[in-house]
Design a protein around this motif. Structure first.
Motif, PDB file in Angstrom:
ATOM      1  N   ASP A 145      -6.794   1.124  -0.856  1.00 26.39           N
ATOM      2  CA  ASP A 145      -6.249   0.551  -2.086  1.00 26.39           C
ATOM      3  C   ASP A 145      -6.289  -0.967  -2.008  1.00 26.39           C
ATOM      4  O   ASP A 145      -5.753  -1.573  -1.081  1.00 26.39           O
ATOM      5  CB  ASP A 145      -4.800   1.016  -2.291  1.00 26.39           C
ATOM      6  N   GLU A 146      -6.910  -1.600  -2.985  1.00 21.32           N
ATOM      7  CA  GLU A 146      -7.054  -3.056  -3.015  1.00 21.32           C
ATOM      8  C   GLU A 146      -5.715  -3.715  -3.307  1.00 21.32           C
ATOM      9  O   GLU A 146      -4.981  -3.303  -4.198  1.00 21.32           O
ATOM     10  CB  GLU A 146      -8.069  -3.422  -4.100  1.00 21.32           C
ATOM     11  N   VAL A 147      -5.376  -4.748  -2.542  1.00 25.53           N
ATOM     12  CA  VAL A 147      -4.151  -5.521  -2.769  1.00 25.53           C
ATOM     13  C   VAL A 147      -4.524  -6.986  -2.960  1.00 25.53           C
ATOM     14  O   VAL A 147      -5.249  -7.563  -2.144  1.00 25.53           O
ATOM     15  CB  VAL A 147      -3.159  -5.378  -1.596  1.00 25.53           C
ATOM     16  N   GLU A 148      -4.016  -7.571  -4.026  1.00 26.53           N
ATOM     17  CA  GLU A 148      -4.290  -8.974  -4.350  1.00 26.53           C
ATOM     18  C   GLU A 148      -3.157  -9.861  -3.837  1.00 26.53           C
ATOM     19  O   GLU A 148      -1.983  -9.524  -3.958  1.00 26.53           O
ATOM     20  CB  GLU A 148      -4.414  -9.122  -5.863  1.00 26.53           C
ATOM     21  N   ILE A 149      -3.516 -10.999  -3.259  1.00 25.91           N
ATOM     22  CA  ILE A 149      -2.531 -12.011  -2.858  1.00 25.91           C
ATOM     23  C   ILE A 149      -2.371 -12.988  -4.019  1.00 25.91           C
ATOM     24  O   ILE A 149      -3.340 -13.613  -4.456  1.00 25.91           O
ATOM     25  CB  ILE A 149      -2.966 -12.770  -1.589  1.00 25.91           C
ATOM     26  N   VAL A 150      -1.144 -13.120  -4.511  1.00 26.59           N
ATOM     27  CA  VAL A 150      -0.876 -13.948  -5.692  1.00 26.59           C
ATOM     28  C   VAL A 150       0.039 -15.103  -5.311  1.00 26.59           C
ATOM     29  O   VAL A 150       1.133 -14.891  -4.793  1.00 26.59           O
ATOM     30  CB  VAL A 150      -0.220 -13.118  -6.814  1.00 26.59           C
ATOM     31  N   CYS A 151      -0.413 -16.322  -5.574  1.00 20.82           N
ATOM     32  CA  CYS A 151       0.390 -17.537  -5.343  1.00 20.82           C
ATOM     33  C   CYS A 151       0.455 -18.306  -6.659  1.00 20.82           C
ATOM     34  O   CYS A 151      -0.393 -19.167  -6.924  1.00 20.82           O
ATOM     35  CB  CYS A 151      -0.243 -18.418  -4.272  1.00 20.82           C
ATOM     36  N   PRO A 152       1.429 -17.997  -7.499  1.00 20.50           N
ATOM     37  CA  PRO A 152       1.449 -18.604  -8.836  1.00 20.50           C
ATOM     38  C   PRO A 152       1.597 -20.117  -8.834  1.00 20.50           C
ATOM     39  O   PRO A 152       1.268 -20.768  -9.829  1.00 20.50           O
ATOM     40  CB  PRO A 152       2.645 -17.934  -9.517  1.00 20.50           C
TER      41      PRO A 152
ATOM     42  N   MET B 275      -7.385 -14.785   2.782  1.00 17.36           N
ATOM     43  CA  MET B 275      -6.443 -13.677   2.927  1.00 17.36           C
ATOM     44  C   MET B 275      -6.579 -12.707   1.757  1.00 17.36           C
ATOM     45  O   MET B 275      -6.524 -11.480   1.933  1.00 17.36           O
ATOM     46  CB  MET B 275      -5.008 -14.185   3.016  1.00 17.36           C
ATOM     47  N   ASP B 276      -6.773 -13.244   0.565  1.00 19.26           N
ATOM     48  CA  ASP B 276      -6.966 -12.394  -0.605  1.00 19.26           C
ATOM     49  C   ASP B 276      -8.223 -11.543  -0.435  1.00 19.26           C
ATOM     50  O   ASP B 276      -8.212 -10.331  -0.701  1.00 19.26           O
ATOM     51  CB  ASP B 276      -7.055 -13.258  -1.857  1.00 19.26           C
ATOM     52  N   ASP B 277      -9.293 -12.174   0.033  1.00 20.81           N
ATOM     53  CA  ASP B 277     -10.541 -11.429   0.255  1.00 20.81           C
ATOM     54  C   ASP B 277     -10.332 -10.285   1.248  1.00 20.81           C
ATOM     55  O   ASP B 277     -10.764  -9.152   1.020  1.00 20.81           O
ATOM     56  CB  ASP B 277     -11.628 -12.369   0.795  1.00 20.81           C
ATOM     57  N   VAL B 278      -9.647 -10.592   2.368  1.00 16.55           N
ATOM     58  CA  VAL B 278      -9.427  -9.583   3.408  1.00 16.55           C
ATOM     59  C   VAL B 278      -8.527  -8.459   2.906  1.00 16.55           C
ATOM     60  O   VAL B 278      -8.791  -7.272   3.154  1.00 16.55           O
ATOM     61  CB  VAL B 278      -8.819 -10.242   4.669  1.00 16.55           C
ATOM     62  N   CYS B 279      -7.465  -8.819   2.198  1.00 18.56           N
ATOM     63  CA  CYS B 279      -6.485  -7.810   1.770  1.00 18.56           C
ATOM     64  C   CYS B 279      -7.029  -6.901   0.670  1.00 18.56           C
ATOM     65  O   CYS B 279      -6.498  -5.812   0.445  1.00 18.56           O
ATOM     66  CB  CYS B 279      -5.199  -8.490   1.324  1.00 18.56           C
ATOM     67  N   ARG B 280      -8.077  -7.335   0.030  1.00 22.09           N
ATOM     68  CA  ARG B 280      -8.713  -6.480  -0.978  1.00 22.09           C
ATOM     69  C   ARG B 280      -9.572  -5.387  -0.340  1.00 22.09           C
ATOM     70  O   ARG B 280      -9.910  -4.392  -0.996  1.00 22.09           O
ATOM     71  CB  ARG B 280      -9.558  -7.324  -1.927  1.00 22.09           C
ATOM     72  N   ILE B 281      -9.957  -5.573   0.942  1.00 30.01           N
ATOM     73  CA  ILE B 281     -10.843  -4.600   1.594  1.00 30.01           C
ATOM     74  C   ILE B 281     -10.216  -3.958   2.834  1.00 30.01           C
ATOM     75  O   ILE B 281     -10.827  -3.098   3.465  1.00 30.01           O
ATOM     76  CB  ILE B 281     -12.181  -5.251   1.997  1.00 30.01           C
TER      77      ILE B 281
ATOM     78  N   VAL C   2       0.838  -1.203   0.000  1.00 30.17           N
ATOM     79  CA  VAL C   2       0.000   0.000   0.000  1.00 30.17           C
ATOM     80  C   VAL C   2       0.872   1.252   0.000  1.00 30.17           C
ATOM     81  O   VAL C   2       0.609   2.222  -0.724  1.00 30.17           O
ATOM     82  CB  VAL C   2      -0.958  -0.005   1.205  1.00 30.17           C
ATOM     83  N   SER C   3       1.948   1.237   0.801  1.00 26.71           N
ATOM     84  CA  SER C   3       2.837   2.402   0.869  1.00 26.71           C
ATOM     85  C   SER C   3       3.553   2.651  -0.451  1.00 26.71           C
ATOM     86  O   SER C   3       3.905   3.789  -0.779  1.00 26.71           O
ATOM     87  CB  SER C   3       3.851   2.233   2.001  1.00 26.71           C
ATOM     88  N   LEU C   4       3.772   1.573  -1.227  1.00 24.10           N
ATOM     89  CA  LEU C   4       4.446   1.687  -2.529  1.00 24.10           C
ATOM     90  C   LEU C   4       3.475   1.969  -3.670  1.00 24.10           C
ATOM     91  O   LEU C   4       3.898   2.220  -4.789  1.00 24.10           O
ATOM     92  CB  LEU C   4       5.170   0.374  -2.856  1.00 24.10           C
ATOM     93  N   LYS C   5       2.177   1.878  -3.353  1.00 24.63           N
ATOM     94  CA  LYS C   5       1.133   1.911  -4.386  1.00 24.63           C
ATOM     95  C   LYS C   5       1.277   0.724  -5.344  1.00 24.63           C
ATOM     96  O   LYS C   5       1.088   0.835  -6.558  1.00 24.63           O
ATOM     97  CB  LYS C   5       1.133   3.241  -5.134  1.00 24.63           C
ATOM     98  N   ALA C   6       1.630  -0.414  -4.761  1.00 29.22           N
ATOM     99  CA  ALA C   6       1.643  -1.692  -5.485  1.00 29.22           C
ATOM    100  C   ALA C   6       0.328  -2.401  -5.190  1.00 29.22           C
ATOM    101  O   ALA C   6      -0.218  -2.269  -4.086  1.00 29.22           O
ATOM    102  CB  ALA C   6       2.817  -2.553  -5.029  1.00 29.22           C
ATOM    103  N   ASN C   7      -0.179  -3.142  -6.144  1.00 32.52           N
ATOM    104  CA  ASN C   7      -1.491  -3.769  -5.920  1.00 32.52           C
ATOM    105  C   ASN C   7      -1.448  -5.287  -5.868  1.00 32.52           C
ATOM    106  O   ASN C   7      -2.491  -5.936  -5.898  1.00 32.52           O
ATOM    107  CB  ASN C   7      -2.504  -3.302  -6.969  1.00 32.52           C
TER     108      ASN C   7
END
Length: 219
Positions: free
Chosen positions: A152-159, A142-148, A112-117
């Protein structure tokens, strides 16, 4: 303009692959490593060296004070690291209570501080049997929580969430990655022990890919 992403980077082979995958996808990567009081800092030293070599912005954050609250793991306390495969019951002693929720929360704040999503981390299917915080249901929540949790919405990505370590290594080898630049062993000695669950799973991945692990082993 490249999209900014945060990658939780331990220095191990999974997060090393994730880090490079994010870079090769064209993202502007900010690597984040944590000293949470683990048995050794060898993996952090490896992570630092890799990021310096790649020119990746990298922070190592000392949160070891949390061990006053979350003891009882063989990775952080004076408890013998079990030998054997991850599917064995004894490997549950390597669970650090609530670790990934804590690390992801901090990484999301950084994003959030970096404006990364996006925040990337290297959970995979081989972890599911032992580690609840690497399972798909945890990642989804965790993805659901971190989006709200922030404006600024942040997505959790686990490729590699549905992939095995064998699959991760196969992908990394296809990217021509050098796994001598990683550290997996739970013990921080000069050479990897070859006996702990982390070493056994790593060696199995190399064997299944008909490849030779470039790390030296004690046995």
């Amino acid at each position: 303009m490249a999209e900014k992403v945060v990658v939780i980077y331990s220095g191990g082979m999974d997060s090393f692959t994730v880090l490079n995958k994010a870079r090769m996808q064209g993202h502007e990567v900010y690597a984040l490593s944590f000293n949470y009081g683990q048995r050794h800092v060898k993996e952090l030293e490896v992570a630092k060296a890799v990021c310096e070599r790649l020119g990746v912005d990298h922070k190592i954050v000392d949160i070891s004070a949390i061990n006053q609250l979350i003891g009882g793991s063989s990775l952080t306390d004076d408890i013998d690291v079990p030998e054997g495969h991850y599917e064995e019951e004894s490997m549950k002693s390597t669970i650090v209570p609530n670790r990934n929720m804590i690390l992801l929360s901090l990484a999301v704040g950084y994003a959030v501080s970096l404006k990364a999503n996006k925040v990337y981390y290297g959970a995979h299917s081989g972890d599911h049997a032992i580690y609840p915080d690497c399972r798909p249901e945890f990642v989804k929540k965790m993805d659901d929580v971190c989006r709200i949790a922030n404006y600024d919405e942040v997505e959790i990505v686990c490729p590699y969430l549905d992939s095995s370590k064998i699959d991760i290594l196969r992908d990394g080898l296809a990217m021509d990655l050098d796994y001598s630049q990683t550290w997996t062993c739970y013990n921080g000695r000069e050479q990897a022990c070859g006996k702990c669950g982390a070493c056994q799973e790593r060696l199995e991945a190399f064997a299944e890919n008909n490849a030779t692990d470039p790390l030296p082993y004690e046995s």
